[in-house]
Design a protein around this motif. Sequence first.
Motif, PDB file in Angstrom:
ATOM      1  N   GLY A 312     -15.772  23.347  40.670  1.00  0.00           N
ATOM      2  CA  GLY A 312     -17.121  23.487  41.190  1.00  0.00           C
ATOM      3  C   GLY A 312     -18.177  23.046  40.195  1.00  0.00           C
ATOM      4  N   GLU A 313     -17.995  23.438  38.939  1.00  0.00           N
ATOM      5  CA  GLU A 313     -18.913  23.039  37.877  1.00  0.00           C
ATOM      6  C   GLU A 313     -18.953  21.515  37.731  1.00  0.00           C
ATOM      7  OE1 GLU A 313     -18.818  23.010  33.004  1.00  0.00           O
ATOM      8  OE2 GLU A 313     -17.563  24.453  34.107  1.00  0.00           O
ATOM      9  N   LEU A 314     -17.769  20.903  37.788  1.00  0.00           N
ATOM     10  CA  LEU A 314     -17.696  19.446  37.680  1.00  0.00           C
ATOM     11  C   LEU A 314     -18.379  18.772  38.867  1.00  0.00           C
ATOM     12  CD1 LEU A 314     -14.050  19.298  36.375  1.00  0.00           C
ATOM     13  CD2 LEU A 314     -15.995  18.259  35.206  1.00  0.00           C
ATOM     14  N   ALA A 315     -18.160  19.319  40.065  1.00  0.00           N
ATOM     15  CA  ALA A 315     -18.823  18.761  41.250  1.00  0.00           C
ATOM     16  C   ALA A 315     -20.335  18.831  41.109  1.00  0.00           C
ATOM     17  CB  ALA A 315     -18.358  19.490  42.502  1.00  0.00           C
ATOM     18  N   ASP A 316     -20.839  19.952  40.580  1.00  0.00           N
ATOM     19  CA  ASP A 316     -22.285  20.090  40.368  1.00  0.00           C
ATOM     20  C   ASP A 316     -22.801  19.043  39.383  1.00  0.00           C
ATOM     21  OD1 ASP A 316     -22.341  22.224  42.089  1.00  0.00           O
ATOM     22  OD2 ASP A 316     -22.290  23.752  40.514  1.00  0.00           O
ATOM     23  N   ALA A 317     -21.930  18.617  38.472  1.00  0.00           N
ATOM     24  CA  ALA A 317     -22.309  17.608  37.483  1.00  0.00           C
ATOM     25  C   ALA A 317     -22.053  16.191  37.991  1.00  0.00           C
ATOM     26  CB  ALA A 317     -21.539  17.842  36.190  1.00  0.00           C
ATOM     27  N   GLY A 318     -21.635  16.068  39.274  1.00  0.00           N
ATOM     28  CA  GLY A 318     -21.410  14.752  39.852  1.00  0.00           C
ATOM     29  C   GLY A 318     -20.056  14.152  39.540  1.00  0.00           C
ATOM     30  N   VAL A 319     -19.084  15.007  39.165  1.00  0.00           N
ATOM     31  CA  VAL A 319     -17.733  14.541  38.860  1.00  0.00           C
ATOM     32  C   VAL A 319     -16.792  15.136  39.902  1.00  0.00           C
ATOM     33  CG1 VAL A 319     -15.879  14.448  37.166  1.00  0.00           C
ATOM     34  CG2 VAL A 319     -18.269  14.441  36.404  1.00  0.00           C
ATOM     35  N   GLN A 320     -16.166  14.285  40.696  1.00  0.00           N
ATOM     36  CA  GLN A 320     -15.305  14.737  41.779  1.00  0.00           C
ATOM     37  C   GLN A 320     -13.838  14.724  41.355  1.00  0.00           C
ATOM     38  OE1 GLN A 320     -16.371  15.955  44.706  1.00  0.00           O
ATOM     39  NE2 GLN A 320     -18.505  15.637  44.049  1.00  0.00           N
ATOM     40  N   VAL A 321     -13.253  15.920  41.259  1.00  0.00           N
ATOM     41  CA  VAL A 321     -11.826  16.093  41.006  1.00  0.00           C
ATOM     42  C   VAL A 321     -11.326  17.132  42.008  1.00  0.00           C
ATOM     43  CG1 VAL A 321     -11.927  15.440  38.570  1.00  0.00           C
ATOM     44  CG2 VAL A 321     -12.304  17.827  39.239  1.00  0.00           C
ATOM     45  N   SER A 322     -10.090  17.565  41.865  1.00  0.00           N
ATOM     46  CA  SER A 322      -9.568  18.596  42.764  1.00  0.00           C
ATOM     47  C   SER A 322      -8.885  19.686  41.956  1.00  0.00           C
ATOM     48  CB  SER A 322      -8.594  17.982  43.783  1.00  0.00           C
ATOM     49  OG  SER A 322      -7.612  17.197  43.135  1.00  0.00           O
ATOM     50  N   ALA A 323      -8.696  20.825  42.598  1.00  0.00           N
ATOM     51  CA  ALA A 323      -7.988  21.944  41.986  1.00  0.00           C
ATOM     52  C   ALA A 323      -6.717  22.198  42.769  1.00  0.00           C
ATOM     53  CB  ALA A 323      -8.860  23.199  41.984  1.00  0.00           C
ATOM     54  N   ARG A 324      -5.585  22.248  42.082  1.00  0.00           N
ATOM     55  CA  ARG A 324      -4.304  22.480  42.712  1.00  0.00           C
ATOM     56  C   ARG A 324      -3.516  23.512  41.910  1.00  0.00           C
ATOM     57  NH1 ARG A 324      -6.710  20.250  46.014  1.00  0.00           N
ATOM     58  NH2 ARG A 324      -6.126  18.538  47.406  1.00  0.00           N
ATOM     59  N   SER A 325      -3.216  24.648  42.529  1.00  0.00           N
ATOM     60  CA  SER A 325      -2.406  25.703  41.905  1.00  0.00           C
ATOM     61  C   SER A 325      -2.951  26.101  40.538  1.00  0.00           C
ATOM     62  CB  SER A 325      -0.949  25.230  41.776  1.00  0.00           C
ATOM     63  OG  SER A 325      -0.408  24.892  43.036  1.00  0.00           O
ATOM     64  N   GLY A 326      -4.256  26.208  40.438  1.00  0.00           N
ATOM     65  CA  GLY A 326      -4.885  26.615  39.193  1.00  0.00           C
ATOM     66  C   GLY A 326      -5.126  25.499  38.199  1.00  0.00           C
ATOM     67  N   SER A 327      -4.603  24.321  38.492  1.00  0.00           N
ATOM     68  CA  SER A 327      -4.786  23.184  37.595  1.00  0.00           C
ATOM     69  C   SER A 327      -5.916  22.284  38.081  1.00  0.00           C
ATOM     70  CB  SER A 327      -3.497  22.356  37.496  1.00  0.00           C
ATOM     71  OG  SER A 327      -2.455  23.102  36.913  1.00  0.00           O
ATOM     72  N   LEU A 328      -6.541  21.611  37.158  1.00  0.00           N
ATOM     73  CA  LEU A 328      -7.532  20.587  37.484  1.00  0.00           C
ATOM     74  C   LEU A 328      -6.790  19.259  37.612  1.00  0.00           C
ATOM     75  CD1 LEU A 328     -11.013  20.061  35.962  1.00  0.00           C
ATOM     76  CD2 LEU A 328      -9.389  18.164  35.947  1.00  0.00           C
ATOM     77  N   ARG A 329      -6.950  18.607  38.749  1.00  0.00           N
ATOM     78  CA  ARG A 329      -6.225  17.355  38.993  1.00  0.00           C
ATOM     79  C   ARG A 329      -7.205  16.187  39.045  1.00  0.00           C
ATOM     80  NH1 ARG A 329      -3.319  16.269  44.698  1.00  0.00           N
ATOM     81  NH2 ARG A 329      -5.515  16.082  45.261  1.00  0.00           N
ATOM     82  N   ALA A 330      -7.008  15.225  38.163  1.00  0.00           N
ATOM     83  CA  ALA A 330      -7.804  13.995  38.155  1.00  0.00           C
ATOM     84  C   ALA A 330      -6.891  12.829  38.521  1.00  0.00           C
ATOM     85  CB  ALA A 330      -8.435  13.765  36.788  1.00  0.00           C
ATOM     86  N   ALA A 331      -7.395  11.927  39.338  1.00  0.00           N
ATOM     87  CA  ALA A 331      -6.610  10.777  39.789  1.00  0.00           C
ATOM     88  C   ALA A 331      -7.423   9.514  39.548  1.00  0.00           C
ATOM     89  CB  ALA A 331      -6.260  10.923  41.270  1.00  0.00           C
ATOM     90  N   PHE A 332      -6.824   8.537  38.885  1.00  0.00           N
ATOM     91  CA  PHE A 332      -7.546   7.349  38.436  1.00  0.00           C
ATOM     92  C   PHE A 332      -7.105   6.121  39.219  1.00  0.00           C
ATOM     93  CE2 PHE A 332      -7.135  10.468  35.108  1.00  0.00           C
ATOM     94  CZ  PHE A 332      -8.446  10.613  34.669  1.00  0.00           C
TER      95      PHE A 332
END
Length: 350
Positions: A312-332
């Motif tokens: 949520g904090e990242l989304a507020d900063a304009g960075v779109q990632v996802s959360a899966r099973s407690g982990s932060l998931r980034a896909a490039f």
Amino acid sequence: MDTFENLVRAEFTPKTTYLNTASNGLLPARAVAALHEAVLLRAEGRSLTSLYEDVEACRAAYARLAGVPVTRVALGASVAAHTGLIAASLPAGAEVLTAEGDFTSVLNPFHVRGDLKVRAVPLERIVESVRPGTALVAVSAAQSADGRIVDLPALREAARAHGARTYVDFSQSAGWLPTDAGVHDFSAAVSYKWLLGPHGAAFLVVPEDFGGLSPILAGWVAGQEPWDSCYGPVAELARSAQRFDLSPALFSYAGLRRSLELIEELGVTAIGAHDLALADRFRAGLAALGREPLPAPGSAIVSVPGLGFRQGELADAGVQVSARSGSLRAAFHLYNTPADVDRLLDVLAG
């Protein structure tokens, strides 16, 4: 600026630092234009013939990407539907080997049958866990939650040694990782992630002899002559994998055709090299922050344990990632840049 970057910059104008392709890929400009034109065809009452041509162009393009004859490719709407078709073909009591925590669409249709022996093992043990009596191994080429990549050549050899068939979901790898679907009995992929298409389209690859599948969902499009198969029972099913087609979401294929054209223009090898360089840059940056991602060497997906709460904090900063099973998931993916990686690391560093 090289040809790769020129093509990408002409097609994508994200308004955020978008690092969430494992959930949804961005649509290239050419796909957006094609979708708009497709909608106008319907709105203005013009012929839809070109949209059916888009469907077949997508079938042919995916066949090239997957390395299989076009006659092995069927079209549908979701991986779950394709899995269900395969699950329905198995005899009662058949053993299906799966990976623990794999994506639900690859697993659940086997479970809901109720009369299959579904066995789940850790991904790193799936090759050694194929045994006499295993009828089918079902697994994602790249795991959705953390990006781990299965050793598909070793899995195929183990399956052959024990007379088992293989079913591989390429949804998280097709588009950046070379896909050799021809060596597997069955495989599937959705269009809206790394293939950069709209929702509503998915591919199924079957053996030339159909692998014992029954076209239980067959409608008029499954006929050898679809337009002569609109009324009454289908007189002759398609002699190709088209017999497993579902009625196509025409708008989706109109956009997807252009997305697949772009992937072919850029080349999966070049896309993969670009994606992995960014993923490795992120891994190196995490190490500098004292963070260690889940092990997934050679993957464009990076998951960091314990940081999912910061989505949520990242989304507020304009960075779109996802959360899966407690982990932060980034896909490039191809539209990402080193600056995107650095922006993510900067926000994480506070």
